[in-house]
Design a protein around this motif. Structure first.
Motif, PDB file in Angstrom:
ATOM      1  N   PRO A  99       0.805  -1.228   0.000  1.00 17.84           N
ATOM      2  CA  PRO A  99       0.000   0.000   0.000  1.00 17.84           C
ATOM      3  C   PRO A  99       0.837   1.278   0.000  1.00 17.84           C
ATOM      4  N   GLU A 100       2.085   1.171   0.461  1.00 23.31           N
ATOM      5  CA  GLU A 100       2.948   2.343   0.524  1.00 23.31           C
ATOM      6  C   GLU A 100       3.592   2.673  -0.815  1.00 23.31           C
ATOM      7  N   ILE A 101       3.756   1.680  -1.688  1.00 27.61           N
ATOM      8  CA  ILE A 101       4.499   1.929  -2.920  1.00 27.61           C
ATOM      9  C   ILE A 101       3.636   1.915  -4.179  1.00 27.61           C
ATOM     10  N   ARG A 102       2.492   1.256  -4.159  1.00 26.13           N
ATOM     11  CA  ARG A 102       1.716   1.131  -5.388  1.00 26.13           C
ATOM     12  C   ARG A 102       0.927   2.396  -5.664  1.00 26.13           C
ATOM     13  N   ASP A 103       0.575   2.596  -6.930  1.00 29.48           N
ATOM     14  CA  ASP A 103      -0.384   3.630  -7.296  1.00 29.48           C
ATOM     15  C   ASP A 103      -1.505   2.978  -8.099  1.00 29.48           C
ATOM     16  N   LYS A 104      -2.428   3.777  -8.582  1.00 29.40           N
ATOM     17  CA  LYS A 104      -3.601   3.222  -9.249  1.00 29.40           C
ATOM     18  C   LYS A 104      -3.261   2.484 -10.542  1.00 29.40           C
ATOM     19  N   LYS A 105      -2.121   2.796 -11.141  1.00 30.79           N
ATOM     20  CA  LYS A 105      -1.756   2.194 -12.419  1.00 30.79           C
ATOM     21  C   LYS A 105      -0.784   1.024 -12.283  1.00 30.79           C
ATOM     22  N   THR A 106      -0.384   0.685 -11.076  1.00 30.35           N
ATOM     23  CA  THR A 106       0.601  -0.377 -10.892  1.00 30.35           C
ATOM     24  C   THR A 106      -0.015  -1.742 -11.190  1.00 30.35           C
ATOM     25  N   PRO A 107       0.516  -2.485 -12.158  1.00 30.30           N
ATOM     26  CA  PRO A 107      -0.040  -3.813 -12.476  1.00 30.30           C
ATOM     27  C   PRO A 107       0.193  -4.794 -11.319  1.00 30.30           C
ATOM     28  N   SER A 108      -0.789  -5.619 -11.062  1.00 30.82           N
ATOM     29  CA  SER A 108      -0.650  -6.624 -10.000  1.00 30.82           C
ATOM     30  C   SER A 108       0.471  -7.607 -10.310  1.00 30.82           C
ATOM     31  N   ALA A 109       0.647  -7.919 -11.601  1.00 32.65           N
ATOM     32  CA  ALA A 109       1.712  -8.849 -12.000  1.00 32.65           C
ATOM     33  C   ALA A 109       3.085  -8.299 -11.629  1.00 32.65           C
ATOM     34  N   LEU A 110       3.255  -6.979 -11.758  1.00 31.67           N
ATOM     35  CA  LEU A 110       4.531  -6.370 -11.398  1.00 31.67           C
ATOM     36  C   LEU A 110       4.767  -6.465  -9.890  1.00 31.67           C
ATOM     37  N   LEU A 111       3.725  -6.235  -9.109  1.00 34.73           N
ATOM     38  CA  LEU A 111       3.853  -6.338  -7.653  1.00 34.73           C
ATOM     39  C   LEU A 111       4.178  -7.764  -7.230  1.00 34.73           C
ATOM     40  N   LEU A 112       3.556  -8.740  -7.898  1.00 40.67           N
ATOM     41  CA  LEU A 112       3.860 -10.137  -7.594  1.00 40.67           C
ATOM     42  C   LEU A 112       5.323 -10.465  -7.900  1.00 40.67           C
ATOM     43  N   LEU A 113       5.810  -9.946  -9.021  1.00 43.90           N
ATOM     44  CA  LEU A 113       7.213 -10.181  -9.381  1.00 43.90           C
ATOM     45  C   LEU A 113       8.145  -9.548  -8.354  1.00 43.90           C
ATOM     46  N   LEU A 114       7.858  -8.312  -7.971  1.00 43.74           N
ATOM     47  CA  LEU A 114       8.735  -7.594  -7.041  1.00 43.74           C
ATOM     48  C   LEU A 114       8.662  -8.144  -5.625  1.00 43.74           C
ATOM     49  N   SER A 115       7.597  -8.876  -5.314  1.00 46.44           N
ATOM     50  CA  SER A 115       7.488  -9.449  -3.971  1.00 46.44           C
ATOM     51  C   SER A 115       8.624 -10.425  -3.687  1.00 46.44           C
ATOM     52  N   HIS A 116       9.220 -10.981  -4.738  1.00 45.59           N
ATOM     53  CA  HIS A 116      10.364 -11.886  -4.542  1.00 45.59           C
ATOM     54  C   HIS A 116      11.529 -11.170  -3.877  1.00 45.59           C
ATOM     55  N   PHE A 117      11.641  -9.868  -4.102  1.00 50.67           N
ATOM     56  CA  PHE A 117      12.786  -9.110  -3.610  1.00 50.67           C
ATOM     57  C   PHE A 117      12.534  -8.477  -2.245  1.00 50.67           C
ATOM     58  N   VAL A 118      11.394  -8.783  -1.637  1.00 44.36           N
ATOM     59  CA  VAL A 118      11.100  -8.272  -0.301  1.00 44.36           C
ATOM     60  C   VAL A 118      11.899  -9.080   0.712  1.00 44.36           C
ATOM     61  N   ALA A 119      12.809  -8.429   1.377  1.00 42.61           N
ATOM     62  CA  ALA A 119      13.592  -9.013   2.461  1.00 42.61           C
ATOM     63  C   ALA A 119      13.889  -7.882   3.443  1.00 42.61           C
ATOM     64  N   ILE A 120      14.538  -8.223   4.526  1.00 44.55           N
ATOM     65  CA  ILE A 120      14.681  -7.272   5.629  1.00 44.55           C
ATOM     66  C   ILE A 120      15.247  -5.931   5.186  1.00 44.55           C
ATOM     67  N   THR A 121      16.395  -5.954   4.526  1.00 43.72           N
ATOM     68  CA  THR A 121      17.085  -4.702   4.203  1.00 43.72           C
ATOM     69  C   THR A 121      16.280  -3.844   3.243  1.00 43.72           C
ATOM     70  N   ALA A 122      15.812  -4.434   2.140  1.00 41.29           N
ATOM     71  CA  ALA A 122      15.041  -3.668   1.164  1.00 41.29           C
ATOM     72  C   ALA A 122      13.748  -3.148   1.769  1.00 41.29           C
ATOM     73  N   TRP A 123      13.105  -3.939   2.613  1.00 43.16           N
ATOM     74  CA  TRP A 123      11.838  -3.544   3.237  1.00 43.16           C
ATOM     75  C   TRP A 123      12.029  -2.363   4.178  1.00 43.16           C
ATOM     76  N   VAL A 124      12.993  -2.474   5.083  1.00 44.58           N
ATOM     77  CA  VAL A 124      13.234  -1.403   6.053  1.00 44.58           C
ATOM     78  C   VAL A 124      13.692  -0.132   5.351  1.00 44.58           C
ATOM     79  N   TYR A 125      14.633  -0.258   4.424  1.00 43.87           N
ATOM     80  CA  TYR A 125      15.184   0.913   3.748  1.00 43.87           C
ATOM     81  C   TYR A 125      14.116   1.640   2.936  1.00 43.87           C
ATOM     82  N   THR A 126      13.270   0.885   2.250  1.00 40.76           N
ATOM     83  CA  THR A 126      12.207   1.504   1.454  1.00 40.76           C
ATOM     84  C   THR A 126      11.203   2.225   2.335  1.00 40.76           C
ATOM     85  N   LEU A 127      10.774   1.592   3.427  1.00 43.89           N
ATOM     86  CA  LEU A 127       9.787   2.230   4.295  1.00 43.89           C
ATOM     87  C   LEU A 127      10.341   3.483   4.963  1.00 43.89           C
TER      88      LEU A 127
END
Length: 242
Positions: A99-127
């Motif tokens: 909810p913090e990074i997506r906008d109305k035009k963000t494809p769900s497929a792209l979010l699913l792909l990027l979910s692979h890269f969610v880990a501690i460092t990337a998550w904390v740094y992005t937030l």
């Protein structure tokens, strides 16, 4: 013209995300993967296996569970279940990040792909950075950060395999431990609600007992117990305040 400007904005924020590799969290993560490389070598993993784990499992705690399972002679099914349980912690992390990074035009497929890269460092740094980034550039920022961290650390594991074979186990463990220490300190610093402080403090207190009595599922036990008690305490606090 509007589409061209939007594309330039996305490229700009993608590059800004890539620069996160050169931040303190990025250096800590790279140091941790040097430690992981040494431990993987000492545990008998081949270069290809260690590299495969880094790219496809990615989250360092889950990789360590795999290494520990191999070292202890655990079966494939048991190791799979252990990694799956450990990776369940990513579900609320993804739910908090999207909810913090997506906008109305963000494809769900792209979010699913990027979910692979969610880990501690990337998550904390992005937030920590997301409030200073325009909504249309946030997905690109996270993509640049997550993809860069994954590829660079995969290259570290591949290139340093064997080179760090003489690194003492205590040194490898210390390097690996830097990442969870950074994670705890960053969450504490960026917390906005008391329940997060309660959960972290209780988790630190409960973790040794969990490891002693249930070493196979200590992270799961610690999270469930600390999180539940933190929720109960915070709910009682809010009731008294109202």
């Amino acid at each position: 013209m509007t589409d061209m400007l939007a594309e330039r904005s996305r490229r700009y924020w993608f590059v800004q995300g890539m620069k996160g590799l050169l931040s303190l969290p990025g250096f800590i993560l790279m140091s941790a993967f040097v430690g992981f490389t040494a431990l993987a070598f000492q545990s008998g993993l081949t270069r290809g296996e260690a590299t495969f784990l880094t790219f496809f499992v990615w989250a360092l705690p889950s990789q360590m569970i795999v290494v520990g399972a191999i070292s202890s002679g655990m079966g494939v099914v048991a190791a799979f279940l252990a990694v799956s349980l450990a990776s369940m912690r990513m579900t609320p992390m993804v739910a908090a990040l999207v909810p913090e990074i997506r906008d109305k035009k963000t494809p769900s497929a792209l979010l699913l792909l990027l979910s692979h890269f969610v880990a501690i460092t990337a998550w904390v740094y992005t937030l920590k950075k997301v409030q200073d980034i325009p909504r249309e550039g946030r997905v690109a920022f996270f993509a640049g950060l997550g993809i860069t961290l994954t590829l660079v650390n995969t290259a570290i594991v591949f290139s340093l395999y064997g080179v760090v074979s003489q690194l003492p186990p205590i040194a490898a463990g210390t390097l690996y431990f830097l990442t969870p220490m950074y994670f705890v300190m960053s969450i504490w610093e960026s917390a906005r609600q008391p329940v997060i402080y309660w959960a972290l403090a209780l988790g630190i207190l409960i973790a040794p007992a969990s490891h002693h009595f249930a070493p196979e599922i200590d992270m799961l036990v610690t999270g469930l117990v600390a999180g539940t008690f933190a929720y109960v305490i915070d709910r009682a606090r809010r009731k008294r305040a109202s």
